[in-house]
Design an enzyme around this catalytic site. Structure first.
Site, PDB file in Angstrom:
ATOM      1  N   THR A 197       0.753  -1.199   0.053  1.00 36.75           N
ATOM      2  CA  THR A 197      -0.086  -0.121   0.043  1.00 36.75           C
ATOM      3  C   THR A 197       0.868   1.155  -0.041  1.00 36.75           C
ATOM      4  OG1 THR A 197      -1.683  -1.054   0.941  1.00 36.75           O
ATOM      5  CG2 THR A 197      -1.505   1.222   1.524  1.00 36.75           C
ATOM      6  N   GLY A 227     -11.180  -2.109   2.618  1.00 39.10           N
ATOM      7  CA  GLY A 227     -10.372  -1.790   3.779  1.00 39.10           C
ATOM      8  C   GLY A 227     -10.332  -0.600   4.472  1.00 39.10           C
ATOM      9  N   ASP A 228      -9.094  -0.320   5.032  1.00 46.19           N
ATOM     10  CA  ASP A 228      -9.154   0.986   5.723  1.00 46.19           C
ATOM     11  C   ASP A 228      -8.741   2.355   4.861  1.00 46.19           C
ATOM     12  OD1 ASP A 228      -6.912  -0.271   5.623  1.00 46.19           O
ATOM     13  OD2 ASP A 228      -5.897   1.235   6.778  1.00 46.19           O
ATOM     14  N   GLY A 249      -1.544  -1.731   6.470  1.00 43.21           N
ATOM     15  CA  GLY A 249      -1.465  -2.835   7.352  1.00 43.21           C
ATOM     16  C   GLY A 249      -3.087  -3.557   7.415  1.00 43.21           C
ATOM     17  N   GLY A 251      -6.366  -3.671   7.516  1.00 41.68           N
ATOM     18  CA  GLY A 251      -7.330  -2.676   7.511  1.00 41.68           C
ATOM     19  C   GLY A 251      -8.342  -2.899   8.197  1.00 41.68           C
TER      20      GLY A 251
END
Ligand code: ASP
Length: 328
Positions: A197, A227-228, A249, A251
């Site tokens: 990411t 995800g986050d 990382g 998420g």
């Protein structure tokens, strides 16, 4: 006249601002290229050099813009766009494969000056998700567009689209096959090699903070899993009053703990420095191996804590700091 004089102390009190930390530097910048296992034994010297070169390029680009007085928002978008085109990272080209054998990309961007933000989730044909996220922020009344609607918006904005296979690389395909084999054998998820990411945070000469993050998500994720990264407050956050944060990382953990916002909130409510706030959240709230963040405070201090074995990262500032690292 007497009355005016009597009111003077109150007027002076009202003018006093809450204490502001002194700006240490005119500008500051931090980037990441993902956190995770990053096995030293598997990393060839050529590959390590390629990562270091990519992070160095990202910092050099940002430094040139910030030195000239460029805006932090433009800087973080530009850096993330470049990294989206780099197949080494899990964003844009080089994104991980999902369980259906394709790619779904997430991204978000936030302007600390206004707290305006924009995000896209599960887009499959947008070459630069970060640019589409910025357009969501600037050209719509919304914060988050997903899937086909986001892609129709991309067409309206004239944003480049590519076939989904454009994001595929042999390395990510191999990692996906390995992950599926691991799951079949253990009947539970393994330690996926999802790292890669990308994100950037910056403070510019005008005192404005901005953050941007872009990802392909996690290897073998369910289709439709978000995800986050496009969740403002989880993977990305920026507020001129505190800091700018970009996370990487697991998420789900970053969403559960509102990681990026929590770092900002600890600064705001507890008066912590960016280093201490980020350290607390990464080491006391998250679990070992969850990942890490890059963050820059409004005073220009930089924090890059991570609780996984490695995190591709780099930092630069107006005082001459310029560093790139992968492991602890
Ligand atoms: N945080 C990303 C996600 O969960 C993945 C990563 O940063 O490696 O989608």
């Amino acid at each position: 006249m007497k009355r005016v004089l009597a009111l003077l102390p109150f007027a002076l009190l009202a003018c006093q601002r809450p204490e502001e930390p002194a700006r240490q530097v005119a500008w500051a910048l931090a980037v990441h290229g993902g956190a995770g296992t990053i096995d030293r034994a598997e990393m060839t010297e050529a590959r390590r050099r390629a990562y270091v070169a990519a992070l160095t390029r990202a910092l050099t680009t940002g430094r040139a813009m910030l030195e000239r007085g460029g805006r932090s928002l433009d800087v973080v978008e530009r850096i993330v766009r470049t990294m989206e085109d780099d197949p080494k990272f899990n964003a844009g080209k080089g994104a991980v494969f999902n369980h259906a054998g394709g790619h779904e990309l997430d991204a978000s961007i936030m302007d600390g000056r206004t707290r305006a933000c924009g995000a896209v989730a599960a887009v499959t044909t947008v070459r630069h998700p970060i640019t589409l996220a910025r357009l969501v922020m600037e050209r719509t009344e919304h914060v988050l567009l997903m899937g086909p609607g986001a892609e129709r918006f991309a067409d309206q904005m004239g944003v480049a689209r590519v076939p989904n296979s454009w994001f595929s690389t042999p390395r990510r395909h191999r990692e996906w096959q390995e992950e599926m084999a691991k799951k079949a054998a253990a009947a539970r998820p393994g330690a996926a090699k999802e790292h890669g990411t990308v994100g950037a945070v910056a403070l510019d000469r005008h005192g404005d903070l901005a953050a941007a993050t872009s990802t392909g998500g996690r290897t073998d994720k369910r289709w439709g899993r978000v995800g986050d990264t496009p969740v403002v407050g989880a993977g990305t956050y920026a507020d001129n009053g505190t800091c700018a944060v970009s996370g990487t990382g697991k998420g789900e953990q970053f969403i559960r703990h509102a990681v990026a916002y929590d770092i900002s909130a600890r600064m705001k409510y507890r008066g912590l420095s960016v280093e201490e706030a980020a350290r607390q959240v990464v080491f006391e709230v998250l679990q070992p191996d969850d990942g890490g963040v890059v963050a820059v405070g409004r005073d220009g201090a930089i924090a890059m804590p991570f609780n996984s074995p490695g995190m591709y990262r780099g930092a630069a500032d107006a005082a001459g700091r310029f560093e790139v690292a992968i492991w602890k």
